[in-house]
Design a protein around this motif. Sequence first.
Motif, PDB file in Angstrom:
ATOM      1  N   GLN A   1       0.843  -1.193   0.000  1.00  0.00           N
ATOM      2  CA  GLN A   1       0.000   0.000   0.000  1.00  0.00           C
ATOM      3  C   GLN A   1       0.882   1.248   0.000  1.00  0.00           C
ATOM      4  O   GLN A   1       1.849   1.336   0.747  1.00  0.00           O
ATOM      5  N   GLY A   2       0.550   2.202  -0.848  1.00  0.00           N
ATOM      6  CA  GLY A   2       1.301   3.445  -0.909  1.00  0.00           C
ATOM      7  C   GLY A   2       2.480   3.415  -1.858  1.00  0.00           C
ATOM      8  O   GLY A   2       3.118   4.442  -2.089  1.00  0.00           O
TER       9      GLY A   2
ATOM     10  N   ARG B   1       1.850   3.524  -7.623  1.00  0.00           N
ATOM     11  CA  ARG B   1       2.686   4.490  -8.338  1.00  0.00           C
ATOM     12  C   ARG B   1       3.532   3.827  -9.427  1.00  0.00           C
ATOM     13  O   ARG B   1       4.258   4.515 -10.150  1.00  0.00           O
TER      14      ARG B   1
END
Length: 217
Positions: A118-119, A123
């Motif tokens: 997650q995070g 991207r």
Amino acid sequence: MGDFFAEFDAPDTDLTRRAYDHVFATGTAALAGHSVRAYLFGRALGERRGLRPGTDYDDEALLLACLLHDLGLTEGGDGDQRFEVDGADRAASFLRDRGMDEERVRVVWEAIALHTSQGIAHRMRPEIALTHAGSGADVLAFGADALPDGFADRAHAAFPRLDAGRELSDTVVGQIARDPRKAPFGSFPAAMAAEAGVDVRAPRWSDLLARAWEGTA
């Protein structure tokens, strides 16, 4: 169960059919169904973001990553690393043995290794981001409100849930209970183990800082 590839217009190649058969042969029905739904949800969420399968990303690689992303939770894939990396390594070997070129193998490896990150994963390139999005949507309904109307019902009719989230969680924690090396400090598996009350003897961050470079000026 009908022909998944025709019913959902999934990339129908020798490699994807082998991977599909492999996950159903080596994993439980709940794990295999989750792996298929991760692709369906990931692709659908990508389309909502304007990403076109086969044009904006390698749709075959996405399908392969999703199908194989939890091989680390199968009996044959349970090694001495966190389950995401065990699964990524198993998937890479499976694909190399069947002739996939190394650059595309690396994309699949990264998608699987990062699918719980997650995070970070969102991207990355689309194949990685959508593996993350699809698996998260299936297990925790993250982003599921963006799926097309009726699509989740269609996916669940073809591949019933079978309490997959609970089974996957129990498998991760059970592996860690047998081998604490599978829950490295600060990892998602370590957090799962801590919540389940499994003692992995993780160091405290403050203690690590206190011991770092002891005796130096």
